[in-house]
Structures are given as structure tokens and as C-alpha cells.
Scaffold this motif. Structure first.
Motif, PDB file in Angstrom:
ATOM      1  N   GLY A 128      23.167   5.340  40.524  1.00  0.00           N
ATOM      2  CA  GLY A 128      21.929   4.612  40.761  1.00  0.00           C
ATOM      3  C   GLY A 128      21.879   3.240  40.129  1.00  0.00           C
ATOM      4  O   GLY A 128      20.905   2.492  40.325  1.00  0.00           O
ATOM      5  N   ARG A 129      22.934   2.853  39.413  1.00  0.00           N
ATOM      6  CA  ARG A 129      22.945   1.550  38.735  1.00  0.00           C
ATOM      7  C   ARG A 129      23.650   0.472  39.545  1.00  0.00           C
ATOM      8  O   ARG A 129      23.467  -0.721  39.271  1.00  0.00           O
ATOM      9  N   TRP A 130      24.462   0.865  40.511  1.00  0.00           N
ATOM     10  CA  TRP A 130      25.322  -0.110  41.171  1.00  0.00           C
ATOM     11  C   TRP A 130      25.186  -0.026  42.693  1.00  0.00           C
ATOM     12  O   TRP A 130      24.752   0.976  43.246  1.00  0.00           O
ATOM     13  N   ALA A 131      25.638  -1.097  43.319  1.00  0.00           N
ATOM     14  CA  ALA A 131      25.841  -1.126  44.767  1.00  0.00           C
ATOM     15  C   ALA A 131      27.300  -1.485  45.001  1.00  0.00           C
ATOM     16  O   ALA A 131      27.980  -1.999  44.106  1.00  0.00           O
ATOM     17  N   SER A 132      27.796  -1.232  46.194  1.00  0.00           N
ATOM     18  CA  SER A 132      29.187  -1.566  46.486  1.00  0.00           C
ATOM     19  C   SER A 132      29.344  -1.886  47.961  1.00  0.00           C
ATOM     20  O   SER A 132      28.483  -1.553  48.786  1.00  0.00           O
ATOM     21  N   ILE A 133      30.444  -2.526  48.286  1.00  0.00           N
ATOM     22  CA  ILE A 133      30.830  -2.781  49.678  1.00  0.00           C
ATOM     23  C   ILE A 133      32.109  -2.005  49.913  1.00  0.00           C
ATOM     24  O   ILE A 133      33.125  -2.237  49.245  1.00  0.00           O
ATOM     25  N   VAL A 134      32.064  -1.063  50.848  1.00  0.00           N
ATOM     26  CA  VAL A 134      33.189  -0.153  51.055  1.00  0.00           C
ATOM     27  C   VAL A 134      33.620  -0.179  52.516  1.00  0.00           C
ATOM     28  O   VAL A 134      32.822  -0.503  53.411  1.00  0.00           O
ATOM     29  N   PRO A 135      34.888   0.153  52.792  1.00  0.00           N
ATOM     30  CA  PRO A 135      35.346   0.254  54.180  1.00  0.00           C
ATOM     31  C   PRO A 135      34.625   1.393  54.901  1.00  0.00           C
ATOM     32  O   PRO A 135      34.374   2.452  54.314  1.00  0.00           O
ATOM     33  N   HIS A 136      34.315   1.186  56.165  1.00  0.00           N
ATOM     34  CA  HIS A 136      33.606   2.220  56.918  1.00  0.00           C
ATOM     35  C   HIS A 136      34.430   3.493  57.047  1.00  0.00           C
ATOM     36  O   HIS A 136      33.891   4.576  57.258  1.00  0.00           O
ATOM     37  N   THR A 137      35.762   3.385  56.888  1.00  0.00           N
ATOM     38  CA  THR A 137      36.623   4.563  57.016  1.00  0.00           C
ATOM     39  C   THR A 137      36.273   5.639  55.999  1.00  0.00           C
ATOM     40  O   THR A 137      36.442   6.831  56.262  1.00  0.00           O
ATOM     41  N   TRP A 138      35.783   5.241  54.832  1.00  0.00           N
ATOM     42  CA  TRP A 138      35.498   6.223  53.794  1.00  0.00           C
ATOM     43  C   TRP A 138      34.211   6.989  54.065  1.00  0.00           C
ATOM     44  O   TRP A 138      33.992   8.048  53.488  1.00  0.00           O
ATOM     45  N   LEU A 139      33.364   6.480  54.949  1.00  0.00           N
ATOM     46  CA  LEU A 139      32.207   7.265  55.363  1.00  0.00           C
ATOM     47  C   LEU A 139      32.665   8.438  56.226  1.00  0.00           C
ATOM     48  O   LEU A 139      32.006   9.472  56.279  1.00  0.00           O
TER      49      LEU A 139
ATOM     50  N   ALA B  86      42.719   2.372  53.037  1.00  0.00           N
ATOM     51  CA  ALA B  86      43.122   3.056  54.265  1.00  0.00           C
ATOM     52  C   ALA B  86      43.528   4.502  54.036  1.00  0.00           C
ATOM     53  O   ALA B  86      43.784   5.226  54.993  1.00  0.00           O
ATOM     54  N   SER B  87      43.568   4.927  52.786  1.00  0.00           N
ATOM     55  CA  SER B  87      44.095   6.268  52.504  1.00  0.00           C
ATOM     56  C   SER B  87      43.229   7.364  53.111  1.00  0.00           C
ATOM     57  O   SER B  87      43.731   8.446  53.434  1.00  0.00           O
ATOM     58  N   GLY B  88      41.929   7.103  53.299  1.00  0.00           N
ATOM     59  CA  GLY B  88      41.078   8.103  53.922  1.00  0.00           C
ATOM     60  C   GLY B  88      41.389   8.335  55.386  1.00  0.00           C
ATOM     61  O   GLY B  88      41.050   9.381  55.953  1.00  0.00           O
ATOM     62  N   ALA B  89      42.065   7.372  56.010  1.00  0.00           N
ATOM     63  CA  ALA B  89      42.408   7.502  57.430  1.00  0.00           C
ATOM     64  C   ALA B  89      43.774   8.132  57.643  1.00  0.00           C
ATOM     65  O   ALA B  89      44.111   8.520  58.770  1.00  0.00           O
TER      66      ALA B  89
ATOM     67  N   ALA C  39      37.112   5.965  45.865  1.00  0.00           N
ATOM     68  CA  ALA C  39      36.311   7.117  45.432  1.00  0.00           C
ATOM     69  C   ALA C  39      35.500   6.770  44.192  1.00  0.00           C
ATOM     70  O   ALA C  39      34.349   7.211  44.039  1.00  0.00           O
ATOM     71  N   SER C  40      36.072   5.961  43.311  1.00  0.00           N
ATOM     72  CA  SER C  40      35.351   5.541  42.111  1.00  0.00           C
ATOM     73  C   SER C  40      34.162   4.658  42.460  1.00  0.00           C
ATOM     74  O   SER C  40      33.135   4.690  41.776  1.00  0.00           O
ATOM     75  N   LEU C  41      34.268   3.877  43.534  1.00  0.00           N
ATOM     76  CA  LEU C  41      33.119   3.075  43.972  1.00  0.00           C
ATOM     77  C   LEU C  41      31.948   3.979  44.336  1.00  0.00           C
ATOM     78  O   LEU C  41      30.805   3.730  43.939  1.00  0.00           O
TER      79      LEU C  41
END
Length: 309
Positions: free
Chosen positions: A235-246, A101-104, A226-228
Motif C-alpha cells: 500500500g506504500r508504492w505504485a509500479s509500472i509493470v509489463p502486462h504479461t505479468w497480469l 518476459a519470464s512470465g510468458a 514479482a518483487s514489484l
């Protein structure tokens, strides 16, 4: 009894080390130790278990720390109240937030600082949800931005801010580049980088994975959103992130973000403060800002045509 002695005791309880507590209070270690000894004499109870090094507080010391935290918080609230009556709100407000939530938080601090230009803001943005509530109880922070749940104790009050949703973040060369959404089962088969298992943001994801009968095996875990993004960028990984960080990063070049579906899941996030009387004027002012700020709408105004709405 002096407020300074109480400050030293609280610092010692927090730092669990005489030298670090003295450094935090900007005094010498002998001065801090002597002040706490005088407090013990005045209260006529031992507060600290003493040996070759700090060994903790006595049971009496643990109880006195609770009172000390409350008295110091009331002193600070009194100063803020008097200052607000005289020249307007001033001083400092401390906000703790879970990393997801820190991005919000900036959506609150910006209008708050505009409305109260004499107040400075300190944000601790890497706290676990239980740490946010603990620090609120201990008066170490004035407000927290964290997940809301039905078990939130009666001595907390919350202002709902938004519903956290989730997106799959991949490289554009990933096997799912043209999809407009991704299922949790599909995501579980990707080389994932996720938050660590001790964080509530990760626990939410694990609950959804379990609900659909799959168990991800992330190769990389981190306590930083941010590390995600940084790992996905390789290009090696995928992740699931909160939409807030977009809202913070957009969709970086070379990446795609698509909503998670089947099931679509959201979790409420809000501003939490402690119920107390009289209330901290800075905490009340921040809650008033939160009440009139449409954080959810702001988070939906994401940059880029390819960003999910």
C-alpha cells in the motif's frame, strides 16, 4: 584431446575460480587442474594465468574457450540428433529469459513438453538482455526470450512472440482509483517502485518518461517483477509493470491495474536462437513450437473483469 578437458576449461572460464569450476564439474580441484595442464601440453600454449590464485585466462586461452564452447555445443547437438532419430527428441534444453518476459515462457514450455515428453527444460529467468545474447553466443543456453531490436546481429534468428505493453499498478486506495488509464506524467509523481536501471525493461520506461519531459525518482528498485507486486501490495508504492505479468498474477486483491497512456508504448519480445549449421534439434523444435503458438492472444486472456485488455 578429450571433451572432458574442454568442459573443465569452459567451466573455469565461467566460474573464474578453480574450486568452483571443479565443483561444477563434479571432480576434485587437483583433477581439474591436471586435466587443464595436459590440455596446455597438448596444444603447446599456456591457457591459464597462474599465481597464488586464479588470475584469468591467457589470450590464447580466451580463444581456445571459444572453440571449446563451439565443439561442446556441436557434440551435444550431435547426441540430440542421433537420439531424435532413434527414439524421438530427448535430453535437455536451456532457455534464458529477461525477467519481464519470464512470465510468458510457460506459454512455450507447456506445449513444447507436451510435444516432446522426453526433453527436460531448464529456465534461467533473471538475465539481462545482453546476458541472453552473450550466453547464446557462448552456447551456455539454447534459446532466449528477450527484447527484439533492429540491431540484433545476423547470427541470431528470432520468432516474434508478442508486444510488451505497460500498466500502472497501484493500491485501490491510491489517488487514481477510478481512472481507466494513467499518463506517464501522472505516474512520475507517485511513490514508485521500479526495476533497476541496468535492466532493459527499466530503460524502456525511462525512455518514455524522458519523451514526455519527466524524470521519475523511484524510492525502491529491484531486479524482480514479482518483487514489484510485493511492494505494491504493502500500500506504500505504485509500479509500472509489463502486462504479461497480469497473465500470471491477475490483479491481486487490493490492487488496480490500468493501461499506461499518452503515449501508449509497446516493445517487441521474441524467441531468439543462434544461426548455426547443423542446427540444434532442440532449439529448432522450440522455435517450431513458438511459431505455431499464439502467445500474444494467450497473454490478452487475462483473469478478472477489472484487468485491461
Amino acid at each position: 584431446m578429450l571433451f572432458r578437458q574442454l568442459e573443465y576449461l569452459v567451466a573455469l572460464s565461467r566460474e573464474r575460480h578453480f574450486a568452483r569450476a571443479a565443483q561444477a564439474c563434479h571432480v576434485s580441484q587437483p583433477a581439474l587442474s591436471e586435466a587443464i595442464r595436459k590440455l596446455e601440453d597438448e596444444l603447446d600454449v599456456p591457457l591459464v594465468l597462474r599465481g597464488r590464485r586464479y588470475e584469468g585466462l591467457t589470450p590464447e586461452g580466451e580463444r581456445i574457450v571459444v572453440w571449446a564452447q563451439r565443439l561442446l555445443a556441436d557434440r551435444d547437438a550431435l547426441k540430440s540428433e542421433v537420439g531424435a532419430l532413434r527414439t524421438g527428441l530427448s535430453g535437455r534444453i536451456r532457455i534464458g529469459a529477461v525477467p519481464t518476459a519470464s512470465g510468458a515462457v510457460a506459454l512455450l514450455t507447456a506445449p513444447f513438453c507436451l510435444a516432446h515428453p522426453l526433453v527436460t527444460v531448464e529456465v534461467a529467468a533473471d538475465l539481462r538482455s545482453e546476458d541472453v545474447l552473450r550466453q547464446l553466443r557462448n552456447f551456455e543456453i539454447d534459446a532466449g526470450v528477450t527484447y527484439l531490436h533492429k540491431g540484433l546481429a545476423d547470427h541470431f534468428q528470432a520468432v516474434p512472440l508478442y508486444e510488451e505493453r505497460y500498466v500502472l499498478l497501484t493500491g485501490t486506495a491510491d489517488a487514481l482509483p477510478q481512472r481507466t488509464s494513467a499518463t506517464w506524467e501522472e505516474a512520475s509523481r507517485l511513490p514508485l517502485c521500479l526495476l533497476t536501471g541496468t535492466m532493459q525493461g527499466r530503460q524502456v520506461l525511462d525512455e518514455v518518461f524522458a519523451e514526455v519531459g519527466v524524470r521519475p525518482s523511484p524510492r525502491v528498485e529491484t531486479d524482480s517483477v514479482a518483487s514489484l507486486f510485493a511492494h505494491v501490495r504493502t500500500g506504500r508504492w505504485a509500479s509500472i509493470v509489463p502486462h504479461t505479468w497480469l497473465h500470471v498474477f491477475g490483479v491481486p486483491h487490493g490492487m488496480r491495474a490500468v493501461p499506461m497512456a499518452e503515449p501508449a508504448r509497446s516493445v517487441p519480445v521474441g524467441l531468439v536462437t543462434v544461426v548455426r549449421e547443423p542446427e540444434s534439434v532442440t532449439a529448432r523444435a522450440l522455435r517450431e513450437v513458438a511459431g505455431r503458438t499464439d502467445v500474444a492472444a494467450a497473454l490478452d486472456r487475462l483473469p478478472g473483469d477489472s484487468v485491461p485488455q
